[in-house]
Motif scaffolding. Structure first.
Motif, PDB file in Angstrom:
ATOM      1  N   SER A 165      -6.911   7.078  91.986  1.00  0.00           N
ATOM      2  CA  SER A 165      -7.044   6.093  90.899  1.00  0.00           C
ATOM      3  C   SER A 165      -6.465   4.743  91.293  1.00  0.00           C
ATOM      4  CB  SER A 165      -6.375   6.620  89.627  1.00  0.00           C
ATOM      5  OG  SER A 165      -4.994   6.862  89.823  1.00  0.00           O
ATOM      6  N   GLU A 166      -5.332   4.738  91.979  1.00  0.00           N
ATOM      7  CA  GLU A 166      -4.744   3.456  92.396  1.00  0.00           C
ATOM      8  C   GLU A 166      -5.654   2.734  93.388  1.00  0.00           C
ATOM      9  OE1 GLU A 166      -0.994   1.501  94.843  1.00  0.00           O
ATOM     10  OE2 GLU A 166      -1.152   3.688  94.686  1.00  0.00           O
ATOM     11  N   HIS A 167      -6.133   3.461  94.382  1.00  0.00           N
ATOM     12  CA  HIS A 167      -6.984   2.860  95.402  1.00  0.00           C
ATOM     13  C   HIS A 167      -8.259   2.283  94.779  1.00  0.00           C
ATOM     14  CE1 HIS A 167      -9.686   2.639  98.926  1.00  0.00           C
ATOM     15  NE2 HIS A 167      -8.562   2.369  99.584  1.00  0.00           N
ATOM     16  N   GLU A 168      -8.859   3.044  93.875  1.00  0.00           N
ATOM     17  CA  GLU A 168     -10.073   2.574  93.215  1.00  0.00           C
ATOM     18  C   GLU A 168      -9.815   1.327  92.372  1.00  0.00           C
ATOM     19  OE1 GLU A 168     -12.311   5.382  91.010  1.00  0.00           O
ATOM     20  OE2 GLU A 168     -12.810   6.631  92.743  1.00  0.00           O
ATOM     21  N   ALA A 169      -8.680   1.286  91.693  1.00  0.00           N
ATOM     22  CA  ALA A 169      -8.354   0.139  90.849  1.00  0.00           C
ATOM     23  C   ALA A 169      -8.230  -1.143  91.676  1.00  0.00           C
ATOM     24  CB  ALA A 169      -7.073   0.398  90.071  1.00  0.00           C
ATOM     25  N   LEU A 170      -7.531  -1.059  92.809  1.00  0.00           N
ATOM     26  CA  LEU A 170      -7.370  -2.236  93.674  1.00  0.00           C
ATOM     27  C   LEU A 170      -8.716  -2.683  94.249  1.00  0.00           C
ATOM     28  CD1 LEU A 170      -4.042  -1.250  95.486  1.00  0.00           C
ATOM     29  CD2 LEU A 170      -4.341  -3.109  93.849  1.00  0.00           C
ATOM     30  N   GLU A 171      -9.540  -1.732  94.644  1.00  0.00           N
ATOM     31  CA  GLU A 171     -10.855  -2.076  95.181  1.00  0.00           C
ATOM     32  C   GLU A 171     -11.750  -2.678  94.102  1.00  0.00           C
ATOM     33  OE1 GLU A 171     -12.003  -2.017  98.387  1.00  0.00           O
ATOM     34  OE2 GLU A 171      -9.854  -1.703  98.744  1.00  0.00           O
ATOM     35  N   PHE A 172     -11.650  -2.143  92.882  1.00  0.00           N
ATOM     36  CA  PHE A 172     -12.413  -2.674  91.749  1.00  0.00           C
ATOM     37  C   PHE A 172     -12.046  -4.136  91.500  1.00  0.00           C
ATOM     38  CE2 PHE A 172     -13.270  -3.609  87.334  1.00  0.00           C
ATOM     39  CZ  PHE A 172     -14.466  -2.947  87.054  1.00  0.00           C
ATOM     40  N   GLY A 173     -10.750  -4.429  91.559  1.00  0.00           N
ATOM     41  CA  GLY A 173     -10.303  -5.799  91.362  1.00  0.00           C
ATOM     42  C   GLY A 173     -10.876  -6.751  92.394  1.00  0.00           C
ATOM     43  N   LYS A 174     -10.873  -6.332  93.653  1.00  0.00           N
ATOM     44  CA  LYS A 174     -11.406  -7.181  94.725  1.00  0.00           C
ATOM     45  C   LYS A 174     -12.894  -7.457  94.533  1.00  0.00           C
ATOM     46  CE  LYS A 174      -8.095  -5.438  98.178  1.00  0.00           C
ATOM     47  NZ  LYS A 174      -7.952  -4.608  99.399  1.00  0.00           N
ATOM     48  N   LYS A 175     -13.642  -6.430  94.174  1.00  0.00           N
ATOM     49  CA  LYS A 175     -15.094  -6.571  94.043  1.00  0.00           C
ATOM     50  C   LYS A 175     -15.489  -7.399  92.827  1.00  0.00           C
ATOM     51  CE  LYS A 175     -16.182  -2.152  96.315  1.00  0.00           C
ATOM     52  NZ  LYS A 175     -16.721  -0.776  96.126  1.00  0.00           N
ATOM     53  N   ASN A 176     -14.671  -7.387  91.802  1.00  0.00           N
ATOM     54  CA  ASN A 176     -15.049  -8.031  90.537  1.00  0.00           C
ATOM     55  C   ASN A 176     -14.197  -9.253  90.199  1.00  0.00           C
ATOM     56  OD1 ASN A 176     -17.142  -6.059  89.213  1.00  0.00           O
ATOM     57  ND2 ASN A 176     -15.539  -4.746  90.060  1.00  0.00           N
ATOM     58  N   ASN A 177     -13.438  -9.718  91.184  1.00  0.00           N
ATOM     59  CA  ASN A 177     -12.586 -10.895  90.990  1.00  0.00           C
ATOM     60  C   ASN A 177     -11.637 -10.723  89.803  1.00  0.00           C
ATOM     61  OD1 ASN A 177     -11.677 -13.455  91.772  1.00  0.00           O
ATOM     62  ND2 ASN A 177     -13.046 -14.501  90.331  1.00  0.00           N
ATOM     63  N   LEU A 178     -11.109  -9.503  89.677  1.00  0.00           N
ATOM     64  CA  LEU A 178     -10.133  -9.164  88.638  1.00  0.00           C
ATOM     65  C   LEU A 178      -8.768  -9.010  89.299  1.00  0.00           C
ATOM     66  CD1 LEU A 178      -9.462  -8.271  85.712  1.00  0.00           C
ATOM     67  CD2 LEU A 178     -10.130  -5.946  86.371  1.00  0.00           C
ATOM     68  N   ASN A 179      -7.776  -9.711  88.784  1.00  0.00           N
ATOM     69  CA  ASN A 179      -6.435  -9.692  89.370  1.00  0.00           C
ATOM     70  C   ASN A 179      -5.736  -8.367  89.053  1.00  0.00           C
ATOM     71  OD1 ASN A 179      -3.920 -10.244  90.413  1.00  0.00           O
ATOM     72  ND2 ASN A 179      -3.615 -12.139  89.270  1.00  0.00           N
ATOM     73  N   VAL A 180      -5.686  -7.483  90.042  1.00  0.00           N
ATOM     74  CA  VAL A 180      -5.082  -6.158  89.870  1.00  0.00           C
ATOM     75  C   VAL A 180      -3.898  -6.017  90.819  1.00  0.00           C
ATOM     76  CG1 VAL A 180      -5.420  -3.658  89.952  1.00  0.00           C
ATOM     77  CG2 VAL A 180      -7.301  -5.148  89.222  1.00  0.00           C
ATOM     78  N   VAL A 181      -2.743  -5.619  90.278  1.00  0.00           N
ATOM     79  CA  VAL A 181      -1.538  -5.349  91.069  1.00  0.00           C
ATOM     80  C   VAL A 181      -1.110  -3.921  90.777  1.00  0.00           C
ATOM     81  CG1 VAL A 181       0.855  -6.016  91.518  1.00  0.00           C
ATOM     82  CG2 VAL A 181      -0.832  -7.764  90.920  1.00  0.00           C
ATOM     83  N   SER A 182      -0.731  -3.179  91.811  1.00  0.00           N
ATOM     84  CA  SER A 182      -0.243  -1.813  91.574  1.00  0.00           C
ATOM     85  C   SER A 182       1.225  -1.690  91.960  1.00  0.00           C
ATOM     86  CB  SER A 182      -1.079  -0.794  92.354  1.00  0.00           C
ATOM     87  OG  SER A 182      -0.904  -0.939  93.749  1.00  0.00           O
ATOM     88  N   ILE A 183       1.953  -0.907  91.177  1.00  0.00           N
ATOM     89  CA  ILE A 183       3.374  -0.629  91.408  1.00  0.00           C
ATOM     90  C   ILE A 183       3.545   0.873  91.611  1.00  0.00           C
ATOM     91  CG2 ILE A 183       5.725  -0.792  90.492  1.00  0.00           C
ATOM     92  CD1 ILE A 183       4.549  -3.502  90.963  1.00  0.00           C
ATOM     93  N   CYS A 184       4.231   1.253  92.679  1.00  0.00           N
ATOM     94  CA  CYS A 184       4.467   2.671  92.997  1.00  0.00           C
ATOM     95  C   CYS A 184       5.948   2.988  92.831  1.00  0.00           C
ATOM     96  CB  CYS A 184       4.027   2.974  94.422  1.00  0.00           C
ATOM     97  SG  CYS A 184       2.292   2.619  94.752  1.00  0.00           S
ATOM     98  N   PRO A 185       6.366   3.383  91.636  1.00  0.00           N
ATOM     99  CA  PRO A 185       7.785   3.702  91.433  1.00  0.00           C
ATOM    100  C   PRO A 185       8.161   4.992  92.150  1.00  0.00           C
ATOM    101  CG  PRO A 185       6.614   3.386  89.335  1.00  0.00           C
ATOM    102  CD  PRO A 185       5.588   3.568  90.403  1.00  0.00           C
ATOM    103  N   SER A 186       9.415   5.071  92.564  1.00  0.00           N
ATOM    104  CA  SER A 186       9.925   6.343  93.073  1.00  0.00           C
ATOM    105  C   SER A 186      10.247   7.230  91.879  1.00  0.00           C
ATOM    106  CB  SER A 186      11.146   6.108  93.976  1.00  0.00           C
ATOM    107  OG  SER A 186      12.159   5.404  93.273  1.00  0.00           O
ATOM    108  N   ILE A 187      11.229   8.087  91.975  1.00  0.00           N
ATOM    109  CA  ILE A 187      11.524   9.027  90.901  1.00  0.00           C
ATOM    110  C   ILE A 187      12.182   8.280  89.754  1.00  0.00           C
ATOM    111  CG2 ILE A 187      12.758  11.147  90.372  1.00  0.00           C
ATOM    112  CD1 ILE A 187      12.659  11.242  93.644  1.00  0.00           C
ATOM    113  N   VAL A 188      11.481   8.198  88.641  1.00  0.00           N
ATOM    114  CA  VAL A 188      11.937   7.369  87.520  1.00  0.00           C
ATOM    115  C   VAL A 188      12.916   8.143  86.653  1.00  0.00           C
ATOM    116  CG1 VAL A 188      11.245   5.983  85.541  1.00  0.00           C
ATOM    117  CG2 VAL A 188       9.743   6.143  87.541  1.00  0.00           C
ATOM    118  N   PHE A 189      14.118   7.592  86.496  1.00  0.00           N
ATOM    119  CA  PHE A 189      15.121   8.230  85.656  1.00  0.00           C
ATOM    120  C   PHE A 189      15.620   7.241  84.628  1.00  0.00           C
ATOM    121  CE2 PHE A 189      17.452   6.093  88.988  1.00  0.00           C
ATOM    122  CZ  PHE A 189      18.546   5.554  88.346  1.00  0.00           C
ATOM    123  N   GLY A 190      16.337   7.729  83.637  1.00  0.00           N
ATOM    124  CA  GLY A 190      16.909   6.853  82.623  1.00  0.00           C
ATOM    125  C   GLY A 190      16.769   7.418  81.231  1.00  0.00           C
ATOM    126  N   PRO A 191      17.342   6.741  80.254  1.00  0.00           N
ATOM    127  CA  PRO A 191      17.301   7.215  78.865  1.00  0.00           C
ATOM    128  C   PRO A 191      15.892   7.162  78.297  1.00  0.00           C
ATOM    129  CG  PRO A 191      18.245   5.016  78.985  1.00  0.00           C
ATOM    130  CD  PRO A 191      18.098   5.475  80.393  1.00  0.00           C
TER     131      PRO A 191
END
Length: 623
Positions: A165-191
């Motif tokens: 899904s991430e790879h497709e989203a970035l490729e979709f942005g490139k093809k359609n001139n849509l500004n897409v940024v992806s963030i890959c968090p590590s193990i998310v902890f917190g309240p």
């Protein structure tokens, strides 16, 4: 105001995204499966500003039409929604792949249709590190992609869904001139903001039961002690908002902040909670893929702070900010069950977990001892502010202020409290007719208590005597006591009952000059009024509490406003009211005027808000 859509708004990370966007002034569209499901989404409706700026839409990720409705009109989208496995995946297509992959395709197409300017896709470290072909001894960063085919063969369905899904989203942005940024968090902890446990929290809680449940996250059992990359949910959300707001953000980012050994995790939990039986088998991450619960709060032995008079105007904000900073708060109130006066405290963020209300009047020494016991610090706010003419000075003002402060100080000494912040007042500074003319009134100037008694300024009497005694008590008993003298405190209220300063403000709309509530006389002189926003005042109090170098006495003020200018400002905003034509002055006019001259040497909160913040309570009241 800019509109932003957050998908899967009721989830662990997404709830924090919604909270922070609202705090920043955005209008938020949140997609959820059922907006009326109070168990899953009720917490969103309780967020600050949710009533005015949060709109929940019924939209599953495979519901393209519903997504189009939710995203319509939004300038940006933060796509968080994706299921995290809470057990063995039995139907990979329906449980993981379709929501992740088809769902992301639907979001991208809806964004294109609605002409969204920016999309932030929340991916995962799982989309980075599951790559057995990556060269050994080479750091895995944003250039490394998980091998989707390998994950499908090994049935790591979460990883497969994320990377595709991430790879497709970035490729979709490139093809359609849509500004897409992806963030890959590590193990998310917190309240958590939501009431239902997230998968990572389930894992942590199971550790207390001696269960190794990391298999919930596609992990195998092993005895090796590996490095675990982790990030606090609040830091993760900061990264997401940076990626959204910064025009230079592009491509892909990994978001992580700490590395924790599995062995160290077990030891840390044992040191904090020794009465549990922990598993002796550690967890081996396939390719360092691990998810944990947020330990940021649990890892610290939470500090306890007592706030006296917790239900009051300033004190309520102190409680709110202490809770936000991770403290456990003991609040003294006259009646913990009085919902009208104290119900707002129970609705604050983290109140269910970390706020404890104690029944204790200021003249009730035993009750104060109970409330303060176990606390490392006390912020003493409790003090009545006159809401009219004082008819019984001893009972109404002096005993609560002076005897009450003595009781607090003795209770602090008994409980071996490390630091006490006493909230005094500018009234304890400026009422001094003997102060040399043309000399700035600062923290070295003390109100003349005897003069105030003669002129029946009982609030000033109570403040100056109680503050002076508290500081002297600290010196004699080696107790760290700091006092703060705020000027006139205005600002939004958390409680439902009007405070004195806001009564004055609202009375101006009615053509009434009620500054006499603060022991002021009517006059035609247009004097300078020193004011401070309640939020700046509270910042000053917490600075005094947390900074070890803070000592002695401080004046806290941020703006000077002419009474005439206040009337003009109100008229410009609300012209349909009849305002008084008489300005106000304090009885000891020279003292006030001198206070405004020159440089005030120990003012803490010189970071005031715009005048609009002063008038917000009036706006709210009118609405």
């Amino acid at each position: 105001m800019e509109r932003v859509c957050v998908t899967g708004a009721g989830g662990f990370v997404a709830s924090w995204v919604v909270k922070e966007l609202l705090a920043k002034g955005y209008i938020v569209h949140g997609t959820v499966r059922d907006p009326d499901d109070e168990k899953k989404n009720g917490h969103l409706k309780k967020l600050e500003h949710a009533n005015e700026r949060l709109h929940l839409f019924k939209a599953d990720m495979v519901d393209h039409a519903g997504l189009c409705i939710a995203i319509n009109g939004c300038a940006g989208v933060i796509h968080v929604a994706t299921p995290v496995p809470a057990g063995k995946v039995t139907d990979p297509q329906a449980e993981m792949l379709e929501p992740a992959i088809t769902g992301t395709r639907n979001v991208m197409n809806a964004c294109l249709k609605s002409k969204v300017t920016k999309v932030v896709v929340v991916s995962s470290i799982a989309a980075v590190i599951g790559n057995p072909s990556w060269p050994k001894h080479t750091k895995m960063d944003e250039n490394c992609w998980t091998d989707a085919e390998f994950c499908m063969k090994t049935e790591l369905w979460y990883s497969a869904g994320k990377v595709i899904s991430e790879h497709e989203a970035l490729e979709f942005g490139k093809k359609n001139n849509l500004n897409v940024v992806s963030i890959c968090p590590s193990i998310v902890f917190g309240p958590m903001l939501q009431s239902t446990l997230s998968t990572t929290n389930i894992i942590l809680l199971n550790l207390f039961k001696g269960k190794n449940s990391f298999n919930l996250l596609e992990l195998d059992k092993a005895e090796e002690d590996v490095d675990i990359p982790i990030v606090d949910v609040r830091d993760c959300v900061k990264a997401l908002l940076l990626a959204f707001e910064k025009p230079e953000a592009e491509g892909r980012y990994v978001c992580s902040s700490h590395v924790l050994k599995t062995n160290a995790l077990i030891k840390l939990l044992k040191s904090l909670f020794p009465h549990y039986n922990y598993p002796t088998v550690y967890v081996l991450l396939p390719y360092l893929f691990l998810f944990l619960l947020g330990l940021n709060q649990l890892f610290q032995k939470m500090e306890r702070v007592c706030v006296t008079g917790a239900g009051g105007f300033v004190a309520s904000w102190v409680v709110k900010e202490l809770l936000a900073k991770g403290y456990i708060v003991h609040g003294t109130v006259r009646d913990p069950d009085d919902e009208k006066k104290n119900g707002h405290l129970k609705k604050l963020d983290y109140a269910n977990d970390r706020l404890h209300l104690f029944k204790a009047d200021m003249i009730d020494y035993a009750g104060l001892c109970t409330a303060i016991n176990g606390c490392t610090g006390v912020i003493h706010v409790a003090m009545p502010v006159p809401a009219g003419k004082v008819t019984d000075p001893k009972a109404e003002m002096l005993e609560p202020a002076i005897t009450g402060t003595r009781n607090v100080m003795n209770a602090c000494l008994k409980s071996k409290v490390k630091k006490v912040v006493v909230v005094s007042s500018i009234a304890a500074v400026i009422v001094n007719p003997s102060w040399p003319k043309d000399t700035t009134m600062d923290e070295n100037c003390w109100t003349d208590a005897e003069f105030c008694m003669k002129t029946e300024l009982w609030y000033a009497v109570g403040k100056v005597i109680s503050e002076h005694e508290a500081l002297e008590f600290g010196k004699k008993n080696n107790l760290n006591v700091v006092s703060i003298c705020p000027s006139i405190v205005f600002g939004p209220m958390l409680q439902s009952i009007l405070c004195t300063t806001n009564i004055i403000l609202l009375n101006l709309f009615k053509g009434k000059n009620s500054f006499n509530l603060l022991e002021l006389d009517n006059a035609d002189v247009d004097v300078d009024l020193p004011i401070v926003d309640v939020r700046d005042c509270v910042k000053a109090l917490l600075l005094a509490f947390e900074k070890p170098e803070a000592e002695g006495r401080y004046v806290c003020s941020s703006h000077v406003l002419k009474t005439n200018d206040l009337i003009k400002l109100l008229k410009s905003l609300f012209p349909h009211y009849n305002y008084p034509t008489v300005s106000c002055r304090i009885t000891t006019e020279d003292a006030w005027m001198l206070f405004q001259k020159g440089k005030r040497t120990r003012i803490l909160a010189n970071v005031g808000k715009k005048f609009d913040a002063l008038l917000r309570p009036a706006k709210d009241e009118e609405n």
